[in-house]
Design a protein around this motif. Structure first.
Motif, PDB file in Angstrom:
ATOM      1  N   SER A 134      41.899  15.285  51.500  1.00 24.81           N
ATOM      2  CA  SER A 134      42.893  15.255  52.572  1.00 24.81           C
ATOM      3  C   SER A 134      44.163  16.000  52.174  1.00 24.81           C
ATOM      4  CB  SER A 134      43.246  13.805  52.937  1.00 24.81           C
ATOM      5  OG  SER A 134      42.164  13.159  53.562  1.00 24.81           O
ATOM      6  N   LEU A 135      44.561  15.906  50.919  1.00 25.43           N
ATOM      7  CA  LEU A 135      45.756  16.620  50.457  1.00 25.43           C
ATOM      8  C   LEU A 135      45.535  18.133  50.500  1.00 25.43           C
ATOM      9  CD1 LEU A 135      46.806  14.377  47.428  1.00 25.43           C
ATOM     10  CD2 LEU A 135      47.810  14.424  49.723  1.00 25.43           C
ATOM     11  N   ILE A 136      44.331  18.583  50.200  1.00 26.55           N
ATOM     12  CA  ILE A 136      44.028  20.012  50.311  1.00 26.55           C
ATOM     13  C   ILE A 136      44.073  20.447  51.772  1.00 26.55           C
ATOM     14  CG2 ILE A 136      42.232  21.756  49.974  1.00 26.55           C
ATOM     15  CD1 ILE A 136      41.409  20.205  47.443  1.00 26.55           C
ATOM     16  N   ASN A 137      43.573  19.595  52.668  1.00 29.85           N
ATOM     17  CA  ASN A 137      43.692  19.890  54.102  1.00 29.85           C
ATOM     18  C   ASN A 137      45.154  20.028  54.518  1.00 29.85           C
ATOM     19  OD1 ASN A 137      40.917  19.910  54.571  1.00 29.85           O
ATOM     20  ND2 ASN A 137      40.841  17.749  55.164  1.00 29.85           N
ATOM     21  N   VAL A 138      45.994  19.130  54.027  1.00 26.27           N
ATOM     22  CA  VAL A 138      47.431  19.201  54.324  1.00 26.27           C
ATOM     23  C   VAL A 138      48.001  20.521  53.806  1.00 26.27           C
ATOM     24  CG1 VAL A 138      49.696  18.184  53.844  1.00 26.27           C
ATOM     25  CG2 VAL A 138      47.744  16.700  54.377  1.00 26.27           C
ATOM     26  N   GLY A 139      47.632  20.882  52.589  1.00 28.44           N
ATOM     27  CA  GLY A 139      48.119  22.126  52.017  1.00 28.44           C
ATOM     28  C   GLY A 139      47.724  23.331  52.847  1.00 28.44           C
ATOM     29  N   PHE A 140      46.503  23.329  53.349  1.00 26.01           N
ATOM     30  CA  PHE A 140      46.039  24.422  54.211  1.00 26.01           C
ATOM     31  C   PHE A 140      46.902  24.523  55.467  1.00 26.01           C
ATOM     32  CE2 PHE A 140      43.502  25.592  57.934  1.00 26.01           C
ATOM     33  CZ  PHE A 140      43.074  26.863  57.590  1.00 26.01           C
ATOM     34  N   LEU A 141      47.173  23.398  56.102  1.00 26.31           N
ATOM     35  CA  LEU A 141      47.933  23.404  57.356  1.00 26.31           C
ATOM     36  C   LEU A 141      49.413  23.696  57.137  1.00 26.31           C
ATOM     37  CD1 LEU A 141      46.298  20.310  59.123  1.00 26.31           C
ATOM     38  CD2 LEU A 141      45.867  22.743  59.587  1.00 26.31           C
ATOM     39  N   GLU A 142      49.946  23.328  55.975  1.00 27.32           N
ATOM     40  CA  GLU A 142      51.372  23.496  55.715  1.00 27.32           C
ATOM     41  C   GLU A 142      51.700  24.810  54.993  1.00 27.32           C
ATOM     42  OE1 GLU A 142      53.860  21.491  56.670  1.00 27.32           O
ATOM     43  OE2 GLU A 142      52.449  20.130  57.685  1.00 27.32           O
ATOM     44  N   SER A 143      50.690  25.586  54.664  1.00 30.22           N
ATOM     45  CA  SER A 143      50.931  26.772  53.830  1.00 30.22           C
ATOM     46  C   SER A 143      51.602  27.911  54.581  1.00 30.22           C
ATOM     47  CB  SER A 143      49.606  27.258  53.223  1.00 30.22           C
ATOM     48  OG  SER A 143      48.666  27.549  54.242  1.00 30.22           O
ATOM     49  N   GLY A 144      51.542  27.921  55.894  1.00 31.01           N
ATOM     50  CA  GLY A 144      52.244  28.947  56.650  1.00 31.01           C
ATOM     51  C   GLY A 144      51.424  30.208  56.839  1.00 31.01           C
ATOM     52  N   ASN A 145      51.934  31.085  57.700  1.00 31.56           N
ATOM     53  CA  ASN A 145      51.198  32.289  58.069  1.00 31.56           C
ATOM     54  C   ASN A 145      51.383  33.441  57.081  1.00 31.56           C
ATOM     55  OD1 ASN A 145      50.243  31.072  60.455  1.00 31.56           O
ATOM     56  ND2 ASN A 145      52.115  31.631  61.560  1.00 31.56           N
ATOM     57  N   ASP A 146      52.262  33.271  56.090  1.00 33.84           N
ATOM     58  CA  ASP A 146      52.486  34.366  55.147  1.00 33.84           C
ATOM     59  C   ASP A 146      51.446  34.388  54.029  1.00 33.84           C
ATOM     60  OD1 ASP A 146      53.487  31.994  54.125  1.00 33.84           O
ATOM     61  OD2 ASP A 146      54.965  33.005  52.857  1.00 33.84           O
ATOM     62  N   THR A 147      50.555  33.394  53.974  1.00 31.73           N
ATOM     63  CA  THR A 147      49.456  33.395  53.007  1.00 31.73           C
ATOM     64  C   THR A 147      48.146  33.538  53.772  1.00 31.73           C
ATOM     65  OG1 THR A 147      49.355  30.968  53.059  1.00 31.73           O
ATOM     66  CG2 THR A 147      50.697  31.975  51.335  1.00 31.73           C
ATOM     67  N   ASP A 148      47.193  34.279  53.191  1.00 32.15           N
ATOM     68  CA  ASP A 148      45.929  34.510  53.900  1.00 32.15           C
ATOM     69  C   ASP A 148      44.697  34.023  53.135  1.00 32.15           C
ATOM     70  OD1 ASP A 148      46.170  36.417  51.955  1.00 32.15           O
ATOM     71  OD2 ASP A 148      45.807  38.144  53.245  1.00 32.15           O
ATOM     72  N   TYR A 149      44.898  33.462  51.946  1.00 25.54           N
ATOM     73  CA  TYR A 149      43.790  32.799  51.263  1.00 25.54           C
ATOM     74  C   TYR A 149      44.341  31.685  50.384  1.00 25.54           C
ATOM     75  CZ  TYR A 149      44.478  35.610  46.897  1.00 25.54           C
ATOM     76  OH  TYR A 149      44.967  36.204  45.748  1.00 25.54           O
ATOM     77  N   LEU A 150      43.476  30.780  49.987  1.00 29.92           N
ATOM     78  CA  LEU A 150      43.925  29.590  49.260  1.00 29.92           C
ATOM     79  C   LEU A 150      43.056  29.345  48.044  1.00 29.92           C
ATOM     80  CD1 LEU A 150      41.932  26.850  49.942  1.00 29.92           C
ATOM     81  CD2 LEU A 150      42.821  27.369  52.209  1.00 29.92           C
ATOM     82  N   ALA A 151      43.649  28.633  47.093  1.00 32.65           N
ATOM     83  CA  ALA A 151      42.923  28.152  45.922  1.00 32.65           C
ATOM     84  C   ALA A 151      43.134  26.648  45.833  1.00 32.65           C
ATOM     85  CB  ALA A 151      43.407  28.834  44.642  1.00 32.65           C
ATOM     86  N   MET A 152      42.040  25.899  45.902  1.00 35.34           N
ATOM     87  CA  MET A 152      42.118  24.468  45.597  1.00 35.34           C
ATOM     88  C   MET A 152      42.141  24.362  44.083  1.00 35.34           C
ATOM     89  SD  MET A 152      38.921  23.244  47.899  1.00 35.34           S
ATOM     90  CE  MET A 152      38.309  24.230  49.244  1.00 35.34           C
ATOM     91  N   HIS A 153      43.242  23.892  43.539  1.00 35.00           N
ATOM     92  CA  HIS A 153      43.428  24.015  42.087  1.00 35.00           C
ATOM     93  C   HIS A 153      43.827  22.670  41.493  1.00 35.00           C
ATOM     94  CE1 HIS A 153      44.132  26.039  38.321  1.00 35.00           C
ATOM     95  NE2 HIS A 153      44.059  27.234  38.874  1.00 35.00           N
TER      96      HIS A 153
END
Length: 318
Positions: A134-153
């Motif tokens: 769920s925290l990774i989901n939050v990070g995805f939604l809160e990361s903003g439009n200036d990032t285009d890929y993510l790392a679950m780390h």
């Protein structure tokens, strides 16, 4: 008496010469001081004007300072950094000793690889059990439009091999901490530790399931989501450092993981969650803080997750 009378002038004459000699000494000292003062003033003037240099003067100069590392703005202007930007999402709770090591290390590691990035620490502040997915989901939604890929780390896993790729995973999800390299987990379907996806691919999976409270199993369920979305999984190749590729800084003796299984959690943990994910995530952001740890910037998002105890009664330990 004649001897004694002749001595007086001589004695008097000697005293007079000492007196005159003393006066000459005072004058000489005064004159010498004036000369030294004039020389000092002349030296000072020439030194300040740059017309004179000496070894002593050179030794007192400050050594040249190394160039400052590029700021975020400078990196954005440098085309060699590429067009993509990584949201490094760190699910987090109370592991501040590890965070103090992780943020500066990863900021330096990614800068050396010229990876534009933002470190997002999603800090769970509610009283429910830890929910990494769920925290990774939050990070995805809160990361903003200036990032285009993510790392679950994971916060306790540090890459030691400079050849590891943190670039944009255009072909498909890229599992950096593959079973052949991770120091602890070696089964074939493992996708935990460090996994990178484009935001488009993460959205295709509907994120991660929110049903996993406590430690473990959420990444195994996500592997099934990747297969359902028909996404091919990629892993590093040509890495020869084996299980020494990463440094695992978690001290299991000091910090115990929440591995308890309560109520029907034992049966539910192996099931696929066909509907849950980004679409049924419920949370509140208490605050958002921009921090600097040893000069490395990160964003801490203090998050309160919500739990439907009718659906997942194991979100609380009873």
């Amino acid at each position: 008496m004649m001897y004694s009378s002749r001595r007086k002038p001589v004695l008097y004459f000697k005293e007079e010469r000492r007196f005159l000699s003393g006066k000459c000494t005072v004058y000489k000292l005064f004159g010498l001081c004036m000369v030294l003062l004039l020389v000092s003033l002349l030296w000072l003037q020439l030194s300040c004007s740059g017309e004179m240099s000496s070894p002593l003067h050179e030794e007192r100069r400050l050594p040249p300072q190394p160039p400052c590392p590029p700021t975020n703005r400078q990196a954005e202007d440098d085309q060699s950094w590429g067009p993509h930007k990584l949201a490094l999402i760190v699910p987090f709770r109370e592991r501040f000793d590890e965070l103090l090591v992780f943020v500066p290390f990863m900021h330096d590691f990614l800068n050396k690889k010229k990876i534009r990035h933002q470190i997002l620490v999603i800090n769970q502040v509610d009283h429910y059990r830890f929910n990494r997915a769920s925290l990774i989901n939050v990070g995805f939604l809160e990361s903003g439009n200036d990032t285009d890929y993510l790392a679950m780390h994971d916060v306790d896993l540090l890459p030691l091999n400079k050849a590891l790729d943190y670039g944009f995973p255009s072909e498909g999800p890229f599992h950096v901490a593959s079973p052949e390299l991770h120091p602890l987990y070696h089964y074939k379907t493992y996708v935990g530790g460090i996994l990178m996806l484009t935001k488009k691919h993460y959205h295709m999976c509907n994120g991660m399931s929110n049903r996993f409270w406590g430690w473990g199993r959420e990444d195994d369920e996500f592997y099934r989501r990747l297969r359902k979305a028909d996404l091919q999984l990629f892993r590093p190749s040509g890495i020869t450092t084996g299980y020494n590729t990463f440094l695992h800084i978690h001290d299991s003796a000091w910090r115990k993981r929440d591995q308890k299984r309560v109520a029907s959690q034992k049966q539910e943990q192996f099931k696929v969650d066909p509907e849950g994910g980004l679409t049924n995530l419920k949370y509140q952001v208490d605050s958002r803080r921009e921090l600097s740890i040893s000069g490395a910037p990160c964003t801490v998002i203090n998050t309160r997750l919500e739990c439907d105890q009718d659906l997942t009664p194991w979100c609380l330990l009873t």
